[in-house]
Design a protein around this motif. Structure first.
Motif, PDB file in Angstrom:
ATOM      1  N   LYS A 131      -5.382 -11.795   8.013  1.00  0.00           N
ATOM      2  CA  LYS A 131      -4.916 -10.600   7.789  1.00  0.00           C
ATOM      3  C   LYS A 131      -4.266  -9.796   8.269  1.00  0.00           C
ATOM      4  CE  LYS A 131      -9.478 -10.416   5.042  1.00  0.00           C
ATOM      5  NZ  LYS A 131     -10.687 -10.359   5.313  1.00  0.00           N
ATOM      6  N   ALA A 132      -4.134  -9.780   9.778  1.00  0.00           N
ATOM      7  CA  ALA A 132      -3.294  -8.653  10.500  1.00  0.00           C
ATOM      8  C   ALA A 132      -2.069  -9.453  10.386  1.00  0.00           C
ATOM      9  CB  ALA A 132      -3.730  -9.192  11.817  1.00  0.00           C
ATOM     10  N   ILE A 133      -1.491 -10.753  10.231  1.00  0.00           N
ATOM     11  CA  ILE A 133      -0.438 -10.571   9.750  1.00  0.00           C
ATOM     12  C   ILE A 133      -0.377 -10.148   8.872  1.00  0.00           C
ATOM     13  CG2 ILE A 133       1.250 -12.430   9.038  1.00  0.00           C
ATOM     14  CD1 ILE A 133       0.055 -14.271  11.490  1.00  0.00           C
ATOM     15  N   GLN A 134      -0.686 -10.442   7.463  1.00  0.00           N
ATOM     16  CA  GLN A 134      -0.319  -9.431   5.927  1.00  0.00           C
ATOM     17  C   GLN A 134      -0.405  -8.301   5.851  1.00  0.00           C
ATOM     18  OE1 GLN A 134      -3.813 -11.251   4.547  1.00  0.00           O
ATOM     19  NE2 GLN A 134      -3.415 -13.063   3.037  1.00  0.00           N
ATOM     20  N   TYR A 135      -1.570  -7.335   6.887  1.00  0.00           N
ATOM     21  CA  TYR A 135      -1.098  -5.569   6.927  1.00  0.00           C
ATOM     22  C   TYR A 135      -0.166  -5.703   7.457  1.00  0.00           C
ATOM     23  CZ  TYR A 135      -6.048  -5.883   4.150  1.00  0.00           C
ATOM     24  OH  TYR A 135      -7.077  -5.718   3.850  1.00  0.00           O
ATOM     25  N   ALA A 136       0.504  -5.990   8.560  1.00  0.00           N
ATOM     26  CA  ALA A 136       1.161  -6.048   9.244  1.00  0.00           C
ATOM     27  C   ALA A 136       2.651  -6.386   8.711  1.00  0.00           C
ATOM     28  CB  ALA A 136       1.618  -6.620  10.741  1.00  0.00           C
ATOM     29  N   GLU A 137       2.980  -6.842   7.349  1.00  0.00           N
ATOM     30  CA  GLU A 137       3.570  -6.995   7.133  1.00  0.00           C
ATOM     31  C   GLU A 137       3.931  -5.763   5.533  1.00  0.00           C
ATOM     32  OE1 GLU A 137       3.311 -10.551   4.780  1.00  0.00           O
ATOM     33  OE2 GLU A 137       4.517 -12.171   7.109  1.00  0.00           O
ATOM     34  N   ILE A 138       2.715  -5.692   5.230  1.00  0.00           N
ATOM     35  CA  ILE A 138       2.546  -4.291   4.010  1.00  0.00           C
ATOM     36  C   ILE A 138       3.208  -2.931   4.981  1.00  0.00           C
ATOM     37  CG2 ILE A 138       1.370  -2.511   3.010  1.00  0.00           C
ATOM     38  CD1 ILE A 138      -0.661  -4.804   2.164  1.00  0.00           C
ATOM     39  N   ASP A 139       2.368  -2.449   6.614  1.00  0.00           N
ATOM     40  CA  ASP A 139       3.466  -1.671   6.955  1.00  0.00           C
ATOM     41  C   ASP A 139       3.809  -2.119   8.246  1.00  0.00           C
ATOM     42  OD1 ASP A 139       3.347   0.864   8.770  1.00  0.00           O
ATOM     43  OD2 ASP A 139       1.639   1.196   8.434  1.00  0.00           O
ATOM     44  N   PRO A 140       4.713  -2.436   8.503  1.00  0.00           N
ATOM     45  CA  PRO A 140       5.205  -2.863   9.770  1.00  0.00           C
ATOM     46  C   PRO A 140       5.602  -1.772  10.468  1.00  0.00           C
ATOM     47  CG  PRO A 140       7.440  -2.878   8.003  1.00  0.00           C
ATOM     48  CD  PRO A 140       5.740  -1.774   7.392  1.00  0.00           C
ATOM     49  N   THR A 141       4.796  -0.673  11.141  1.00  0.00           N
ATOM     50  CA  THR A 141       4.962   0.452  12.192  1.00  0.00           C
ATOM     51  C   THR A 141       3.193   0.200  12.215  1.00  0.00           C
ATOM     52  OG1 THR A 141       3.666   1.732  10.956  1.00  0.00           O
ATOM     53  CG2 THR A 141       6.428   2.182  10.908  1.00  0.00           C
ATOM     54  N   SER A 142       2.757  -0.801  12.050  1.00  0.00           N
ATOM     55  CA  SER A 142       0.704  -0.473  12.456  1.00  0.00           C
ATOM     56  C   SER A 142       1.042  -1.359  13.677  1.00  0.00           C
ATOM     57  CB  SER A 142       0.350  -1.429  11.499  1.00  0.00           C
ATOM     58  OG  SER A 142       1.087  -2.405  11.468  1.00  0.00           O
ATOM     59  N   ILE A 143       1.058  -2.766  14.327  1.00  0.00           N
ATOM     60  CA  ILE A 143       1.013  -2.467  15.321  1.00  0.00           C
ATOM     61  C   ILE A 143       2.753  -3.142  15.881  1.00  0.00           C
ATOM     62  CG2 ILE A 143      -0.912  -3.588  15.769  1.00  0.00           C
ATOM     63  CD1 ILE A 143       0.158  -6.564  15.083  1.00  0.00           C
ATOM     64  N   PRO A 144       3.117  -3.292  17.182  1.00  0.00           N
ATOM     65  CA  PRO A 144       4.374  -3.842  17.643  1.00  0.00           C
ATOM     66  C   PRO A 144       4.877  -5.295  16.848  1.00  0.00           C
ATOM     67  CG  PRO A 144       3.550  -2.873  19.295  1.00  0.00           C
ATOM     68  CD  PRO A 144       2.578  -2.593  18.121  1.00  0.00           C
ATOM     69  N   PRO A 145       5.915  -5.671  16.422  1.00  0.00           N
ATOM     70  CA  PRO A 145       6.485  -7.144  16.070  1.00  0.00           C
ATOM     71  C   PRO A 145       6.190  -7.550  16.653  1.00  0.00           C
ATOM     72  CG  PRO A 145       8.179  -5.173  16.358  1.00  0.00           C
ATOM     73  CD  PRO A 145       7.858  -4.246  17.360  1.00  0.00           C
ATOM     74  N   VAL A 146       6.020  -8.063  18.588  1.00  0.00           N
ATOM     75  CA  VAL A 146       5.564  -8.699  19.233  1.00  0.00           C
ATOM     76  C   VAL A 146       3.822  -8.722  19.269  1.00  0.00           C
ATOM     77  CG1 VAL A 146       4.973  -7.304  21.359  1.00  0.00           C
ATOM     78  CG2 VAL A 146       6.378  -9.488  21.764  1.00  0.00           C
ATOM     79  N   GLU A 147       3.489  -8.270  18.787  1.00  0.00           N
ATOM     80  CA  GLU A 147       1.793  -8.299  18.712  1.00  0.00           C
ATOM     81  C   GLU A 147       1.971  -8.955  17.123  1.00  0.00           C
ATOM     82  OE1 GLU A 147      -0.643  -7.752  20.510  1.00  0.00           O
ATOM     83  OE2 GLU A 147       0.528  -7.396  22.213  1.00  0.00           O
TER      84      GLU A 147
END
Length: 167
Positions: A131-147
């Motif tokens: 879920k973290a990965i999916q939501y991060a793909e929707i909003d790339p600014t939600s967490i740093p790319p390294v996370e």
């Protein structure tokens, strides 16, 4: 002949500066004050956590949450501090509470997934990391790319452990 004035009306008491005026904007003014104070406690907690002042940081995050119960970042940060302090169950509780307030909070999903991985609950860890990965793909600014990279790497390790090589 003029009569002397023996009685004068008392002067009205000075208005208190800390009390917002009683207008339709009063609840908003109180909310801004509370949020500002919660933000200050949160930021102080972040600084303390960076310098290994975990107990004091937890106290500041707790105060920020008391002042603003919908302050998801404070739940996530308190959970992180709890995790670092060895209290994994309380950390999971905070991450879960952050997700009750904000069901798409990428940082909370990633953090809870990592805590579940630590606890050995591989299935729950995979679900949360996904879920973290999916939501991060929707909003790339939600967490740093390294996370996002760490979430992917941890999930891949879990897939390998469960021999789910196609994933």
């Amino acid at each position: 002949c003029a009569l002397p004035i023996l009685f004068t009306a008392p002067a009205s008491p000075p208005a208190q500066a800390s009390t917002p005026p009683l207008t339709s904007d009063a609840p908003a003014a109180i909310a801004r004050t509370t949020s500002a104070t919660a933000r200050e406690r949160y930021e102080r907690g972040v600084d303390l956590a960076k310098n290994d002042g975990l107990e004091a940081a937890i106290a500041d995050f707790s105060e920020a949450i008391r002042l603003d119960p919908k302050f998801t970042d404070a739940y996530v940060q308190r959970g992180q501090a709890m995790f670092k302090n060895g209290n994994v169950e309380r950390a999971v509780t905070d991450f879960t509470q952050a997700l009750h307030v904000d069901p798409r909070n990428v940082a909370a999903f990633k953090a809870r997934g990592m805590a579940m991985l630590y606890k050995g609950d591989d299935d729950s860890a995979i679900i949360d990391l996904t879920k973290a990965i999916q939501y991060a793909e929707i909003d790339p600014t939600s967490i740093p790319p390294v996370e996002v990279f760490y979430a992917r790497r941890s999930r891949a390790t879990l897939y390998d452990r469960k021999q789910l090589y196609d994933r």
